[in-house]
Motif scaffolding. Structure first.
Motif, PDB file in Angstrom:
ATOM      1  N   ILE A 209       0.754  -1.362  -0.084  1.00 20.48           N
ATOM      2  CA  ILE A 209      -0.018  -0.065  -0.073  1.00 20.48           C
ATOM      3  C   ILE A 209       0.751   1.134   0.123  1.00 20.48           C
ATOM      4  O   ILE A 209       0.393   2.439   0.171  1.00 20.48           O
ATOM      5  N   ARG A 210       2.183   1.198  -0.083  1.00 25.65           N
ATOM      6  CA  ARG A 210       2.992   2.468  -0.184  1.00 25.65           C
ATOM      7  C   ARG A 210       2.740   3.380  -0.988  1.00 25.65           C
ATOM      8  O   ARG A 210       2.721   4.460  -0.795  1.00 25.65           O
ATOM      9  N   ASP A 211       2.210   3.144  -2.333  1.00 25.43           N
ATOM     10  CA  ASP A 211       1.736   4.116  -3.159  1.00 25.43           C
ATOM     11  C   ASP A 211       0.638   4.905  -2.964  1.00 25.43           C
ATOM     12  O   ASP A 211       0.069   5.802  -3.734  1.00 25.43           O
ATOM     13  N   LEU A 212      -0.251   4.345  -1.933  1.00 31.68           N
ATOM     14  CA  LEU A 212      -1.503   5.020  -1.555  1.00 31.68           C
ATOM     15  C   LEU A 212      -1.470   5.876  -0.707  1.00 31.68           C
ATOM     16  O   LEU A 212      -2.711   6.452  -0.268  1.00 31.68           O
ATOM     17  N   SER A 213      -0.405   6.431  -0.126  1.00 33.04           N
ATOM     18  CA  SER A 213      -0.396   7.269   0.960  1.00 33.04           C
ATOM     19  C   SER A 213      -0.888   8.359   0.536  1.00 33.04           C
ATOM     20  O   SER A 213      -0.667   9.072  -0.568  1.00 33.04           O
ATOM     21  N   THR A 229     -17.383   3.213  11.284  1.00 34.99           N
ATOM     22  CA  THR A 229     -17.425   3.600   9.907  1.00 34.99           C
ATOM     23  C   THR A 229     -17.396   5.090   9.878  1.00 34.99           C
ATOM     24  O   THR A 229     -17.911   5.859  10.214  1.00 34.99           O
ATOM     25  N   GLU A 230     -15.994   5.433   9.271  1.00 36.47           N
ATOM     26  CA  GLU A 230     -15.563   6.457   8.888  1.00 36.47           C
ATOM     27  C   GLU A 230     -14.425   6.831   7.959  1.00 36.47           C
ATOM     28  O   GLU A 230     -14.438   5.777   7.540  1.00 36.47           O
ATOM     29  N   ASN A 231     -13.988   7.691   7.780  1.00 36.82           N
ATOM     30  CA  ASN A 231     -12.676   7.585   6.825  1.00 36.82           C
ATOM     31  C   ASN A 231     -11.491   7.096   7.434  1.00 36.82           C
ATOM     32  O   ASN A 231     -11.101   6.999   8.399  1.00 36.82           O
ATOM     33  N   LEU A 232     -10.880   6.229   6.300  1.00 38.06           N
ATOM     34  CA  LEU A 232      -9.823   5.556   6.582  1.00 38.06           C
ATOM     35  C   LEU A 232      -8.540   6.269   5.528  1.00 38.06           C
ATOM     36  O   LEU A 232      -8.869   6.667   4.431  1.00 38.06           O
ATOM     37  N   ARG A 237       3.432   5.073   6.618  1.00 39.33           N
ATOM     38  CA  ARG A 237       3.992   3.998   7.589  1.00 39.33           C
ATOM     39  C   ARG A 237       2.808   3.042   7.815  1.00 39.33           C
ATOM     40  O   ARG A 237       3.025   2.009   8.623  1.00 39.33           O
ATOM     41  N   GLY A 238       1.482   3.281   7.230  1.00 42.92           N
ATOM     42  CA  GLY A 238       0.370   2.277   7.531  1.00 42.92           C
ATOM     43  C   GLY A 238      -0.978   2.891   7.296  1.00 42.92           C
ATOM     44  O   GLY A 238      -1.325   3.459   6.234  1.00 42.92           O
ATOM     45  N   LEU A 239      -1.802   2.825   8.419  1.00 43.79           N
ATOM     46  CA  LEU A 239      -3.126   3.263   8.259  1.00 43.79           C
ATOM     47  C   LEU A 239      -3.613   4.385   9.353  1.00 43.79           C
ATOM     48  O   LEU A 239      -3.207   4.101  10.599  1.00 43.79           O
ATOM     49  N   ALA A 296      -7.989   0.964  -6.496  1.00 49.40           N
ATOM     50  CA  ALA A 296      -8.602  -0.213  -7.468  1.00 49.40           C
ATOM     51  C   ALA A 296      -7.238  -0.888  -8.192  1.00 49.40           C
ATOM     52  O   ALA A 296      -7.254  -2.192  -8.210  1.00 49.40           O
ATOM     53  N   ARG A 297      -6.239  -0.274  -8.664  1.00 51.94           N
ATOM     54  CA  ARG A 297      -5.027  -0.698  -9.484  1.00 51.94           C
ATOM     55  C   ARG A 297      -4.379  -1.542  -8.483  1.00 51.94           C
ATOM     56  O   ARG A 297      -3.909  -2.706  -8.688  1.00 51.94           O
ATOM     57  N   CYS A 298      -4.324  -0.839  -7.192  1.00 47.59           N
ATOM     58  CA  CYS A 298      -3.553  -1.625  -6.135  1.00 47.59           C
ATOM     59  C   CYS A 298      -4.127  -3.006  -5.843  1.00 47.59           C
ATOM     60  O   CYS A 298      -3.274  -4.201  -5.728  1.00 47.59           O
TER      61      CYS A 298
END
Length: 399
Positions: A209-213, A229-232, A237-239, A296-298
């Motif tokens: 998930i590194r490219d999703l930062s 249920t809210e934004n992620l 470094r993670g989430l 989606a690509r990830c």
């Protein structure tokens, strides 16, 4: 604010000029008690100023014990029922502070968190409270009278309120002093840990998930029986994000975190319908409508195969549903107290009165706010506990 030397006696000394400490001091002072607040940093209310992105999420319209973590879930009921969000709102309105409501009943200042600090300091000033900054408590000796040693000398008091916070936000001066004092007094302490804090990933889990930062999505994040249920927010470094921060307070090392990226949706039914109506549409195209193209690509690179929807069999559909609605991660840890909004754990509530917040074994010593094993969820609940616990102690100290 006074910086006079010590060697004086007070009805009440409050350690810490944060939310709970200033509330306690103002309420006690208004009752005619001689009150001194000792603050180790140069400024009162520093953590308040940093809260809510500088706007201070000072309470929530919907406050109840279900919004708090505490080994004794009933402990918070007494203080919360005696000083409600409506009581604090009345104070805010009396001082002419404009505010607004956001999602989930969260109330914020329109202008700045400074309005809340000024209000509390004005209440203290009106009540004749003395506040000393750059005045740390070096030593505390239980009495009566209680003795507090500061660099400027010693002060004595009939009652002491410990409002030094937990271990989070160390840049504001928090050191866990109150928990150390509790241990010194022989009180049980629930082990402290960071709460409302980003979760970190390592190795392959992070690499995927590194490219999703920087991307934020609405999601349901579940730890055990607790789901939010809210934004992620994907980070380098993670989430993080509100849903992850909420779940982090309940997470323990070695536990999994389950994430639903299509909250409230029947993804299997959606895929089945799209297979019939748009058989040539690629799976990644459909996922991108809900998850953004990068996510989606990830997902199609690491968890599911991108293919025309019409070619997907039921096994492939189930795989997509699992990957998107039961995505499971095993966090390596958290970003620690430096990034945590609160401290989970603290002085065991069995050791103090739920009515007065005073220690059973030391009746003149009160623990309030974040020093206690009471942690609110995200959304103004921790501030409401600060106001309520400070008000409870200030109303009954010395009574």
């Amino acid at each position: 604010m006074s910086h006079a030397p010590g060697n004086a006696h007070y009805d009440l000394v409050v350690l810490g000029a944060g939310a709970s400490g200033l509330m306690c001091a103002a309420v006690a002072g208004a009752r005619g008690l001689r009150v001194l607040v000792l603050e180790k940093t140069r400024q009162a209310g520093r953590k308040i100023l940093l809260s809510g992105g500088g706007r201070c999420n000072f309470t929530n319209r919907d406050v109840g014990p279900e919004h708090y973590l505490c080994r004794n879930p009933h402990f918070v009921k007494s203080a919360l029922s005696r000083y409600t969000p409506w009581d604090f709102l009345a104070l805010v309105e009396r001082h002419g502070i404009p505010y607004h409501e956001r999602e989930h009943g969260r109330l914020f200042c329109d202008r700045s968190a400074r309005d809340i600090v000024r209000m509390l300091l004005a209440e203290c000033a009106d009540a004749g409270v003395e506040i000393r900054t750059r005045a740390p408590a070096v030593e505390v000796h239980a009495g009566p009278p209680h003795q507090v040693v500061t660099p400027a000398g010693m002060v004595t008091c009939d009652a002491l309120a410990v409002a030094t916070g937990g271990c989070s936000f160390p840049t504001t001066g928090t050191t866990g002093f109150g928990l150390d004092l509790a241990r010194q007094l022989g009180l049980p302490v629930q082990p402290p840990r960071p709460g409302l804090v980003p979760l970190t990933l390592e190795g392959r889990a992070l690499e995927r998930i590194r490219d999703l930062s920087g991307i934020a999505l609405k999601a349901t994040v579940r730890v055990g029986d607790h789901a939010f249920t809210e934004n992620l927010l994907f980070t380098h470094r993670g989430l993080s994000g509100p849903a992850v921060l909420q779940a982090s307070s309940y997470w323990r090392p070695g536990e999994p975190v389950a994430i639903d990226l299509f909250p409230g949706m029947d993804l299997e039914a959606l895929l089945d319908a799209q297979r019939r109506t748009h058989p040539r549409r690629m799976l990644q195209t459909l996922l991108a409508r809900h998850l953004t193209r990068r996510v989606a690509r990830c997902w199609c690179s690491h968890w599911v195969e991108d293919q025309p929807l019409g070619q997907m069999g039921q096994a492939a559909v189930r795989q997509v549903v699992s990957a998107c609605q039961s995505w499971t991660v095993w966090p390596a840890g958290t970003e620690g107290y430096g990034a945590a909004e609160v401290t989970v754990g603290g002085v065991d509530t069995d050791a103090v009165s739920s009515k007065t917040l005073a220690c059973h074994d030391h009746p003149g010593i009160h623990f309030i706010g974040e020093t206690l094993d009471v942690t609110g969820q995200l959304g103004g609940y921790n501030f409401q506990w600060a106001w309520a616990s400070g008000h409870a102690a200030g109303s009954l100290v010395g009574a």
